[in-house]
Design a protein around this motif. Structure first.
Motif, short mmCIF file in Angstrom:
data_model
loop_
_atom_site.label_atom_id
_atom_site.label_comp_id
_atom_site.label_asym_id
_atom_site.label_seq_id
_atom_site.Cartn_x
_atom_site.Cartn_y
_atom_site.Cartn_z
N ARG A 13 0.82 -1.22 0.00
CA ARG A 13 0.00 0.00 0.00
C ARG A 13 0.85 1.26 0.00
NH1 ARG A 13 -5.60 -0.41 2.26
NH2 ARG A 13 -6.13 -2.60 2.15
N ILE A 14 1.97 1.24 0.72
CA ILE A 14 2.85 2.41 0.73
C ILE A 14 3.42 2.66 -0.66
CG2 ILE A 14 5.08 3.26 1.57
CD1 ILE A 14 4.32 2.01 4.31
N VAL A 15 3.91 1.61 -1.30
CA VAL A 15 4.47 1.74 -2.64
C VAL A 15 3.40 2.21 -3.62
CG1 VAL A 15 5.48 0.47 -4.58
CG2 VAL A 15 6.33 0.10 -2.26
N ALA A 16 2.23 1.60 -3.59
CA ALA A 16 1.15 1.98 -4.50
C ALA A 16 0.71 3.43 -4.26
CB ALA A 16 -0.04 1.04 -4.34
N GLY A 17 0.58 3.80 -3.00
CA GLY A 17 0.18 5.17 -2.67
C GLY A 17 1.18 6.19 -3.15
N LEU A 18 2.46 5.92 -2.94
CA LEU A 18 3.50 6.85 -3.38
C LEU A 18 3.56 6.95 -4.91
CD1 LEU A 18 6.36 6.06 -0.84
CD2 LEU A 18 4.89 8.10 -0.92
N LEU A 19 3.38 5.82 -5.60
CA LEU A 19 3.36 5.86 -7.06
C LEU A 19 2.17 6.66 -7.59
CD1 LEU A 19 4.46 2.23 -8.04
CD2 LEU A 19 5.67 4.37 -8.52
N GLY A 38 -4.60 10.40 -9.52
CA GLY A 38 -3.52 9.89 -8.70
C GLY A 38 -3.63 10.28 -7.23
N TRP A 39 -4.39 11.31 -6.93
CA TRP A 39 -4.55 11.73 -5.53
C TRP A 39 -5.29 10.69 -4.71
CZ3 TRP A 39 -1.28 14.79 -3.63
CH2 TRP A 39 -0.71 15.80 -4.40
N ILE A 40 -5.91 9.71 -5.34
CA ILE A 40 -6.53 8.61 -4.60
C ILE A 40 -5.45 7.83 -3.85
CG2 ILE A 40 -6.45 6.84 -6.42
CD1 ILE A 40 -9.50 7.52 -4.26
N GLY A 41 -4.19 8.00 -4.22
CA GLY A 41 -3.08 7.34 -3.55
C GLY A 41 -2.92 7.73 -2.09
#
Length: 70
Positions: A13-19, A38-41
């Motif tokens: 989740r951290i990687v996906a959120g940052l991407l 992308g702000w859904i991250g």
């Protein structure tokens, strides 16, 4: 709020959120009309940081190992 996310789940989740946030900011990604999506991250990033997912609570999922469920 009891933690319901394990370490691997949180890392993903951290990687996906940052991407996704990088996509929103156009960092390494082309500017398109969809960058705002992308702000859904922010959602997976916050849930990973607190270790609790409201959707997991609703459907009864727990990815924590039983010994570290604190």
């Amino acid at each position: 709020m009891t933690r319901n996310m394990g370490g691997i789940d949180r890392a993903i989740r951290i990687v996906a959120g940052l991407l996704l946030i990088a996509f929103a900011l156009g960092l390494g990604f082309p500017q398109t009309g969809w960058n705002v999506v992308g702000w859904i991250g922010v959602v997976p990033l916050l849930t990973a940081l607190i270790g609790w997912c409201p959707a997991y609570s609703l459907i009864g999922v727990n990815t924590c190992s039983r010994a570290s469920n604190a």
